[in-house]
Structure formats: structure tokens, C-alpha cells
Design an enzyme around this catalytic site. Structure first.
Site, mmCIF file in Angstrom:
data_model
loop_
_atom_site.group_PDB
_atom_site.id
_atom_site.type_symbol
_atom_site.label_atom_id
_atom_site.label_comp_id
_atom_site.label_asym_id
_atom_site.label_seq_id
_atom_site.Cartn_x
_atom_site.Cartn_y
_atom_site.Cartn_z
ATOM 1 N N ASP A 9 0.822 -1.217 0.000
ATOM 2 C CA ASP A 9 0.000 0.000 0.000
ATOM 3 C C ASP A 9 0.853 1.263 0.000
ATOM 4 O O ASP A 9 2.022 1.247 0.408
ATOM 5 C CB ASP A 9 -0.872 0.029 1.256
ATOM 6 C CG ASP A 9 -1.997 -0.988 1.235
ATOM 7 O OD1 ASP A 9 -2.005 -1.865 0.348
ATOM 8 O OD2 ASP A 9 -2.863 -0.911 2.123
ATOM 9 N N HIS A 62 -6.329 3.372 -3.571
ATOM 10 C CA HIS A 62 -6.151 3.530 -2.106
ATOM 11 C C HIS A 62 -6.316 4.999 -1.717
ATOM 12 O O HIS A 62 -5.595 5.491 -0.852
ATOM 13 C CB HIS A 62 -4.784 2.979 -1.704
ATOM 14 C CG HIS A 62 -4.565 2.817 -0.224
ATOM 15 N ND1 HIS A 62 -5.520 2.336 0.650
ATOM 16 C CD2 HIS A 62 -3.472 3.063 0.547
ATOM 17 C CE1 HIS A 62 -5.015 2.304 1.878
ATOM 18 N NE2 HIS A 62 -3.784 2.755 1.855
ATOM 19 N N HIS A 66 -4.979 10.040 1.099
ATOM 20 C CA HIS A 66 -4.584 9.198 2.227
ATOM 21 C C HIS A 66 -4.316 10.060 3.474
ATOM 22 O O HIS A 66 -3.299 9.913 4.141
ATOM 23 C CB HIS A 66 -3.322 8.405 1.840
ATOM 24 C CG HIS A 66 -3.089 7.179 2.658
ATOM 25 N ND1 HIS A 66 -2.428 7.211 3.867
ATOM 26 C CD2 HIS A 66 -3.400 5.891 2.456
ATOM 27 C CE1 HIS A 66 -2.355 5.977 4.346
ATOM 28 N NE2 HIS A 66 -2.940 5.161 3.515
ATOM 29 N N HIS A 164 4.078 -2.000 2.952
ATOM 30 C CA HIS A 164 4.112 -0.662 2.341
ATOM 31 C C HIS A 164 5.393 -0.472 1.534
ATOM 32 O O HIS A 164 6.491 -0.621 2.089
ATOM 33 C CB HIS A 164 4.021 0.408 3.438
ATOM 34 C CG HIS A 164 2.725 0.369 4.188
ATOM 35 N ND1 HIS A 164 2.522 -0.489 5.246
ATOM 36 C CD2 HIS A 164 1.565 1.038 4.009
ATOM 37 C CE1 HIS A 164 1.285 -0.322 5.692
ATOM 38 N NE2 HIS A 164 0.673 0.592 4.963
HETATM 39 ZN ZN LIG Z 1 -2.524 3.099 3.392
#
Ligand SMILES: [Zn+2]
Length: 216
Positions: A9, A62, A66, A164
Site C-alpha cells: 500500500d 487507495h 490518504h 508498504h
Molecule cells: Zn494506506
């Protein structure tokens, strides 16, 4: 033996994503990258997403910024501003996806994730909402996350893990994690456990009450 689905992500990141792609290619592993729309602003961003797609990985949305978890975002147009806007950026670089992952401000699986207008958008647009069942907090623990992740894998038959591709140093340990998971009998797969996908292709497939706030 256990099943293991890898997701990455918050990228693409010009420093880290190329190395992650190399590691995955060497091992013939297919994963999903949940990208932040705002990261496509970087001159290397679009090429990295296309490279991931070309390697057989899946791409997911996503959010654009964010910043505020959608379940805590008071803006009535949050779905448009965060999800639809990212979808337009992805389409502009030739990437179509119906995968969406919300973020919970540190991996929380609770009502910070979604709100009713966001659920409506995901359903109307035919998205699958992909959550997770393991989040070893690699960003906060760039060395120790490997042990945490292996414990999480050992505790359940099929782990959908969130990592990540960010410059935290954690991805320096990705090969170690993959080696150790393989030695413990990991069966790597690209699909997702059903329990982690409460909205599937626009259909609400599991109760959402624990994931949806009361904001409009
Ligand atoms: Zn995230």
C-alpha cells in the site's frame, strides 16, 4: 503450511517500488499494489504502476490523499474527491481497477474505514473493497515487522498481509520475510480470502456495520 496473499500500500515510491518489483519478479510472485492517487504526480509514478501491471500484479485504488480515514471524513463528497478522482488518474495512465482499499489511520479495522456515502459509491461503481487480516506495522517497526508478520501467518490458514512500498527501511527486510515464510511452508497466492472482501464487485457480501461510521 499456510496461504499468503501479499499487498503493498501507499506507493508507488520512486525509491522503493522498483526494488520491490525486482524482488517479486525474481521469485515469480504476483501481488496487489494499492496506490495512492496523489503519488501519481511524481514523474516516475505512472511508469511504476504500468510496470507493476505488466509484471502481472494487480492495481487497486487507495484514495487520492490518504489523509483522513473516510469514516472520519466529514466532506459529503469524500467518495468523489478520494476514490473517483484516483480512478480518473489511473484511467488517464491506462489502468482500470475495481479494487479499493480504505485506510484506517494505522491499520484499524473499525468504523474509521468507511461511511454510508462511500459504501454507496463502491456499490454503484462495482468495486470490491479489500481489507486485510494482518498488518505487521512495517512502517513503525522496519526490522521487527518480519517476526510479527510470521507470527500472524502462523496463526491463521490464509493471511492477507498489508506491507508498504515506502522508504521506511522496512522493504530492506522483504527478502528475509519471503525466505522465512517460504521455509515455513507459505503458499503464495494473489487472490483474497472472502472474509477480507465485504463488498465484492459492487455486492455487499458481509455485514459492514463494524466498518461504517455514521457520517454522511
Ligand atoms: Zn494506506
Amino acid at each position: 503450511m499456510f496461504d499468503l496473499t501479499l499487498t503493498f500500500d501507499n506507493g508507488p515510491d520512486p525509491q522503493v517500488t522498483p526494488r520491490v518489483l525486482d524482488i517479486l519478479r525474481e521469485r515469480r510472485l504476483k501481488v496487489t499494489f494499492f496506490v495512492v492517487g496523489g503519488k501519481l504526480d511524481h514523474p516516475d509514478g505512472p511508469a511504476l504502476v504500468r510496470a507493476a501491471l505488466a509484471d502481472g500484479h494487480r492495481i487497486g485504488n487507495h484514495t487520492l490523499t490518504h489523509t483522513v480515514p473516510l469514516g472520519e471524513n466529514p466532506a459529503p463528497d469524500a467518495a468523489e474527491a478520494e476514490i473517483a478522482a484516483t480512478d480518473r488518474l489511473l484511467r488517464a495512465i491506462g489502468v482500470e481497477t475495481r479494487l479499493f482499499r480504505p485506510f484506517g489511520g494505522g491499520g484499524n479495522l473499525d468504523t474509521r474505514l468507511l461511511k454510508p456515502s462511500v459504501v454507496d459509491h463502491l456499490v454503484a461503481e462495482g468495486y470490491s473493497c479489500v481489507l486485510w487480516n494482518a498488518i505487521p506495522r512495517d512502517w513503525a517497526d522496519p526490522e521487527g515487522w518480519v517476526e510479527t508478520a510470521l507470527e500472524q501467518c502462523a496463526a491463521q490458514p490464509w493471511t492477507l498481509i498489508v506491507l508498504h512500498d515506502l522508504p521506511t527501511g522496512a522493504m530492506d527486510r522483504l527478502e528475509t520475510f519471503l525466505d522465512r515464510a517460504a521455509a515455513l511452508g507459505a503458499r503464495f497466492r494473489q487472490d483474497f480470502p472472502e472474509a477480507c472482501v465485504p463488498i465484492r464487485a459492487g455486492r455487499i457480501a458481509a455485514p459492514l456495520t463494524g466498518y461504517v461510521s455514521a457520517l454522511p
